[in-house]
Every structure is written in structure tokens, then in C-alpha cells.
Design an enzyme around this catalytic site. Structure first.
Site, PDB file in Angstrom:
ATOM      1  N   ARG A   1       0.824  -1.216   0.000  1.00 18.72           N
ATOM      2  CA  ARG A   1       0.000   0.000   0.000  1.00 18.72           C
ATOM      3  C   ARG A   1       0.861   1.271   0.000  1.00 18.72           C
ATOM      4  O   ARG A   1       0.426   2.308  -0.493  1.00 18.72           O
ATOM      5  CB  ARG A   1      -0.947   0.007   1.196  1.00 18.72           C
ATOM      6  CG  ARG A   1      -2.127  -0.914   0.957  1.00 18.72           C
ATOM      7  CD  ARG A   1      -3.189  -0.771   2.004  1.00 18.72           C
ATOM      8  NE  ARG A   1      -4.431  -1.355   1.525  1.00 18.72           N
ATOM      9  CZ  ARG A   1      -5.340  -1.918   2.291  1.00 18.72           C
ATOM     10  NH1 ARG A   1      -5.160  -1.967   3.586  1.00 18.72           N
ATOM     11  NH2 ARG A   1      -6.446  -2.412   1.772  1.00 18.72           N
TER      12      ARG A   1
ATOM     13  N   GLY B   1     -12.453  -4.917   0.481  1.00 17.78           N
ATOM     14  CA  GLY B   1     -13.865  -4.535   0.574  1.00 17.78           C
ATOM     15  C   GLY B   1     -14.267  -3.574  -0.529  1.00 17.78           C
ATOM     16  O   GLY B   1     -15.343  -3.686  -1.128  1.00 17.78           O
TER      17      GLY B   1
ATOM     18  N   LYS C   1     -17.114 -16.349   3.544  1.00 17.72           N
ATOM     19  CA  LYS C   1     -18.426 -15.785   3.869  1.00 17.72           C
ATOM     20  C   LYS C   1     -19.251 -15.447   2.638  1.00 17.72           C
ATOM     21  O   LYS C   1     -18.938 -14.496   1.924  1.00 17.72           O
ATOM     22  CB  LYS C   1     -18.257 -14.549   4.752  1.00 17.72           C
ATOM     23  CG  LYS C   1     -17.887 -14.898   6.174  1.00 17.72           C
ATOM     24  CD  LYS C   1     -17.397 -13.694   6.932  1.00 17.72           C
ATOM     25  CE  LYS C   1     -15.913 -13.597   6.888  1.00 17.72           C
ATOM     26  NZ  LYS C   1     -15.202 -12.515   6.464  1.00 17.72           N
TER      27      LYS C   1
ATOM     28  N   GLY D   1      -7.646  -8.273  -0.846  1.00 20.05           N
ATOM     29  CA  GLY D   1      -7.883  -9.242   0.223  1.00 20.05           C
ATOM     30  C   GLY D   1      -6.949 -10.442   0.170  1.00 20.05           C
ATOM     31  O   GLY D   1      -5.773 -10.329  -0.198  1.00 20.05           O
TER      32      GLY D   1
HETATM   33  P1  AMP Z   1     -13.259 -14.236   2.943  1.00 21.82           P
HETATM   34  O1  AMP Z   1     -12.794 -13.296   4.011  1.00 21.82           O
HETATM   35  O2  AMP Z   1     -14.732 -14.470   2.923  1.00 21.82           O
HETATM   36  O3  AMP Z   1     -12.687 -13.905   1.576  1.00 21.82           O
HETATM   37  O4  AMP Z   1     -12.651 -15.644   3.325  1.00 21.82           O
HETATM   38  C1  AMP Z   1     -11.288 -15.925   3.358  1.00 21.82           C
HETATM   39  C2  AMP Z   1     -11.098 -17.141   4.211  1.00 21.82           C
HETATM   40  O5  AMP Z   1     -11.840 -18.199   3.671  1.00 21.82           O
HETATM   41  C3  AMP Z   1      -9.689 -17.653   4.312  1.00 21.82           C
HETATM   42  O6  AMP Z   1      -9.201 -17.376   5.596  1.00 21.82           O
HETATM   43  C4  AMP Z   1      -9.833 -19.162   4.088  1.00 21.82           C
HETATM   44  O7  AMP Z   1      -9.166 -19.926   5.064  1.00 21.82           O
HETATM   45  C5  AMP Z   1     -11.312 -19.379   4.214  1.00 21.82           C
HETATM   46  N1  AMP Z   1     -11.795 -20.535   3.467  1.00 21.82           N
HETATM   47  C6  AMP Z   1     -11.693 -20.771   2.151  1.00 21.82           C
HETATM   48  N2  AMP Z   1     -12.230 -21.938   1.817  1.00 21.82           N
HETATM   49  C7  AMP Z   1     -12.703 -22.493   2.967  1.00 21.82           C
HETATM   50  C8  AMP Z   1     -13.373 -23.708   3.286  1.00 21.82           C
HETATM   51  N3  AMP Z   1     -13.656 -24.601   2.338  1.00 21.82           N
HETATM   52  N4  AMP Z   1     -13.737 -23.912   4.554  1.00 21.82           N
HETATM   53  C9  AMP Z   1     -13.439 -23.007   5.501  1.00 21.82           C
HETATM   54  N5  AMP Z   1     -12.803 -21.848   5.274  1.00 21.82           N
HETATM   55  C10 AMP Z   1     -12.437 -21.585   4.016  1.00 21.82           C
END
Ligand code: AMP
Length: 404
Positions: A39, A384, A203, A361
Site C-alpha cells: 500500500r 472490501g 463468507k 484481500g
Molecule cells: P473471505 O474473508 O470471505 O474472503 O474468506 C477468506 C477465508 O476463507 C480464508 O481465511 C480461508 O481460510 C477461508 N476458506 C476458504 N475456503 C474455505 C473452506 N472450504 N472452509 C473453511 N474456510 C475456508
């Protein structure tokens, strides 16, 4: 790019003027050192342009979440030092628990052309996140021109990136903001086709509108990561202990119907690398098994896409002319579940004549950590913010800047 109608730093004359420059200097700090300088590096073109043009540059940013109170843990002093190194020029750090006090004002009044300083963390003031007028006016009083180059916070309406603009006659966006808007905007609104979008991460709730908007814009939508299992459940599959947002099953059904209606390809995993417990990142001895996506036993959870899925996703990417990617394919923090994310990243680096855009991210840090960033067309600095951009939302930080 659709014509961009905001004033940019190429349209203004900053010579001898006090320029308040809002940057996103929110870097990860661990054990007293900056873990990722991306950044800061991406802020340099705008800083250099304003310095070379003879402005008096007053930088400001937030760092972390001090929740409206002065807290040395979130001081920007370390960032001022690092920026001094990167610019090869002294960046004066104007330390104040309330960001702006008489001493800060006096030091700014004494600045010469081509000098640069950094204010303390704007989130030391509770008015920042509330976008309150008093703090916006205080910030505005420090400058003749306001420049916003903080793409990472463009989706927020805070005092230092939105409120202040109203009280400064001349304002503009910087080069980083322009780059982000150009690459993300083109990819979504005017892409070379086929456009393939890849979504992953945990999520689903954060990405509801992104899924819906991308289905309209792209030719193929690939969904992996934890969020894929809610789709698989919606298809009636046995997903065992895999991550699932039961409140979004109906939404996933709607999205699958929408894809059919729009004649878009929506690709989901057909197999998964599973474990019978949730691993921690360093648990590298955890036993894993691959199951078909509709046959995950009740005591197992899917933590990465399997080999057959990797092949299908890679094939779908082969002829893509534009790719937008946000979110890992698995729990990549643990090496045993990182192969899917790695294969997608590698595939993108091998595409010829394609535009590849990484939407900030986790996918951005993954690509950076594997040294693959130079092979991507653009890596967004805003997680975000880039997601909201992909949703097609108006970004308050951009909207606040004067039109040409
Ligand atoms: P997000 O913040 O929604 O982009 O999610 C990122 C996170 O998703 C990372 O820390 C990953 O460890 C988690 N992640 C990705 N695939 C899986 C999965 N199949 N089960 C649980 N966590 C996951």
C-alpha cells in the site's frame, strides 16, 4: 473505460499550494515492523507527482481500528519512517493525539514547496468514522487542495475521505484511484470476452450482491472456497460438516436459476479435499481425503477444491480474455488445503493476451506471497472496496470528488 468525469491530479496545479492527500496507509504491522509494504509502494506515484509539481503535501490516513481514541499501537509514526525511506526524502510526522492541534497547524504553515508530512491516524478521532462536519472542516482548514487516492477506503463515507471534500474548493483523485477504477471498471463494464469471474473465500454473506451482479456481467462464474458449499447444499448434496450458511440456501437456488435464465455458466466444485476436523494453519499432519462434492461424509468438511474440480476450473479459464478473481479456493493458510488456490493463481499467470485482475484481500496476499504478482495485470489494493465496485455500487470516496 467509460469516460471518467472526476477531476484528477493531472487537471490541477499544486505549485505552492497546501495539498491534503488522503491515502490508504493501513498496512499490516507485526512486532513493530511493516509486514506488507504494497500500500505504501502503490501510493508513491501520486506522492511523487505532487512533490515534483511543488506542492506542500500533508498526508493523512487511518491505520487499524483504534475506535476513536488515541492509541500508540495504531500510530502512523512507523509508516512515516518507511515512507521517508521509500521516497528518499524526510517525511515529517506530525504527532498529535487529536490529529490536529495548534502545533500541527503551525508546522504546516511553515512548510516549503516540495516538503511533505504525515498526520497522526485519523481514526484517533471518533468523528472520523461518523463523518462529522467539525472534523471534516478542521481537515479542510489545513489545505488549499484536497486529493483522495485511498481506494481501499473509497467504499466508506468518513470525514477524511468524503466529509472533507465538501469544504475544499479544489479536489481531485490520484493515480492509484484512477488505476483501480480503470482496471476494475473496464473488467466489469467493457471487458474483452469471455469474462470469467472467480469467487471464493468463507463468507457468502459478504458476496451476495457481487454474485448477483457478476452473473449479469460475466460469461462464466466460478465459485470455490467455503462459500461453494451453501450452493452445493442448495443442490441437495451431502456436504457433511462443510461451511454452510443455512439462511442463504434459497438465495443460492435463486442464483443458480438466474444463471440458467441468463444462459451463463455457473461452475461449482465437483470434488473436495476434506478433513474430519477444522485444521489450524500449521496443522500440516492433518489427514485428508478427497470426496465427490455430493458425497461428503457427515463427519468430514470440505477445505479445498479437489483435482477434478481444478481441471474443470482450469479448462474454463483457458480461453478467458478477462478474469476477475476474489477469494481463495480453500483454507489456503494451511498448506494441505492451498493447492486449489495455487493452481488458479498459476493458471492466471499462464494466460496469454488476457487481462487478469485480483480483487484485493486474501487472493491478493496469496498472489504476492507466491511471487506471482508481476504476472497479473492488476492487483487491487482494496479488498472490501473492490468487492463493492464489483457489486456495481457508487463509491462515496469517488463520488465526493468534483466533476470536471
Ligand atoms: P473471505 O474473508 O470471505 O474472503 O474468506 C477468506 C477465508 O476463507 C480464508 O481465511 C480461508 O481460510 C477461508 N476458506 C476458504 N475456503 C474455505 C473452506 N472450504 N472452509 C473453511 N474456510 C475456508
Amino acid at each position: 473505460m467509460e469516460s471518467f468525469n472526476k477531476v484528477t491530479i493531472d487537471d490541477i496545479d499544486v505549485f505552492g499550494k497546501r495539498v491534503l492527500l488522503r491515502l490508504d496507509l493501513n498496512v499490516p504491522i507485526q512486532d513493530g515492523s511493516i509486514k506488507d509494504k504494497n500500500r505504501l509502494i502503490t501510493a508513491l506515484p501520486t506522492i511523487n507527482k505532487l512533490l515534483n509539481d511543488g506542492g506542500k503535501i500533508i498526508m493523512c490516513s487511518h491505520l487499524g481500528k483504534p475506535k476513536g481514541e488515541a492509541n500508540k499501537k495504531f500510530s502512523l509514526e512507523i509508516v512515516a519512517k518507511e515512507l521517508s525511506n521509500l521516497l528518499n526524502k524526510k517525511v515529517k510526522f506530525l504527532d498529535s493525539d487529536i490529529v490536529i492541534n495548534d502545533d500541527v497547524k503551525q508546522q504546516i504553515n511553515q512548510m516549503q514547496n516540495g516538503e511533505i508530512c504525515l498526520l497522526q491516524n485519523t481514526r484517533f478521532r471518533k468523528e472520523e468514522e461518523l463523518c462529522e462536519e467539525n472534523f471534516s472542516k478542521e481537515l479542510a482548514s489545513l489545505c488549499d487542495i484536497y486529493v483522495n487516492d485511498a481506494f481501499g477506503t473509497a467504499h466508506r463515507a468518513h470525514a477524511s475521505n468524503v466529509g472533507v471534500a465538501k469544504f475544499v474548493k479544489e479536489n481531485a483523485v490520484g493515480y492509484l484511484m484512477l488505476d483501480e477504477i480503470r482496471f476494475l471498471g473496464n473488467a466489469i463494464n467493457n471487458p474483452n470476452r469471455p469474462l470469467v469471474a472467480i469467487l471464493g473465500g468463507a463468507k457468502i454473506e459478504d458476496k451476495l450482491n457481487v454474485i448477483s451482479n457478476l452473473l449479469v456481467k460475466c460469461d462464466t462464474l466460478i465459485i470455490g472456497g467455503g462459500m461453494a458449499y451453501t450452493f452445493l447444499k442448495a443442490k441437495g448434496y451431502e456436504i457433511g460438516q462443510s461451511l454452510c450458511d443455512n439462511s442463504k440456501i434459497q438465495y443460492c437456488e435463486e442464483m443458480m436459476n438466474k444463471a440458467k435464465r441468463l444462459n451463463k455458466k455457473l461452475l461449482l466444485p465437483i470434488d473436495a479435499i476434506c478433513a474430519n476436523r477444522f485444521p489450524n494453519p500449521i496443522d500440516e499432519n492433518i489427514p485428508t481425503k478427497c470426496f465427490k462434492a455430493n458425497e461428503i461424509p457427515s463427519d468430514y468438511m470440505g477445505l479445498d477444491i479437489g483435482e477434478e474440480t481444478i481441471k474443470i476450473f482450469m479448462k474454463a479459464l483457458k480461453n478467458a480474455k478477462t478474469v476477475v478473481w476474489n477469494g481463495p479456493m480453500g483454507m489456503f493458510e494451511n498448506k494441505k488445503f492451498a493447492l486449489g488456490t495455487y493452481c488458479i493463481a498459476r493458471t492466471l499467470t499462464e494466460l496469454k493476451y488476457s487481462t487478469t485482475i485480483i480483487g484485493g484481500g486474501d487472493s491478493a496476499s496469496f498472489v504476492n506471497n507466491f511471487g506471482l504478482s508481476s504476472k497479473m495485470t492488476h492487483i487491487s489494493t482494496g479488498g472490501g472496496a473492490s468487492l463493492e465496485f464489483l457489486e456495481g455500487k457508487v463509491m462515496p470516496g469517488i463520488d465526493a470528488i468534483n466533476n470536471k
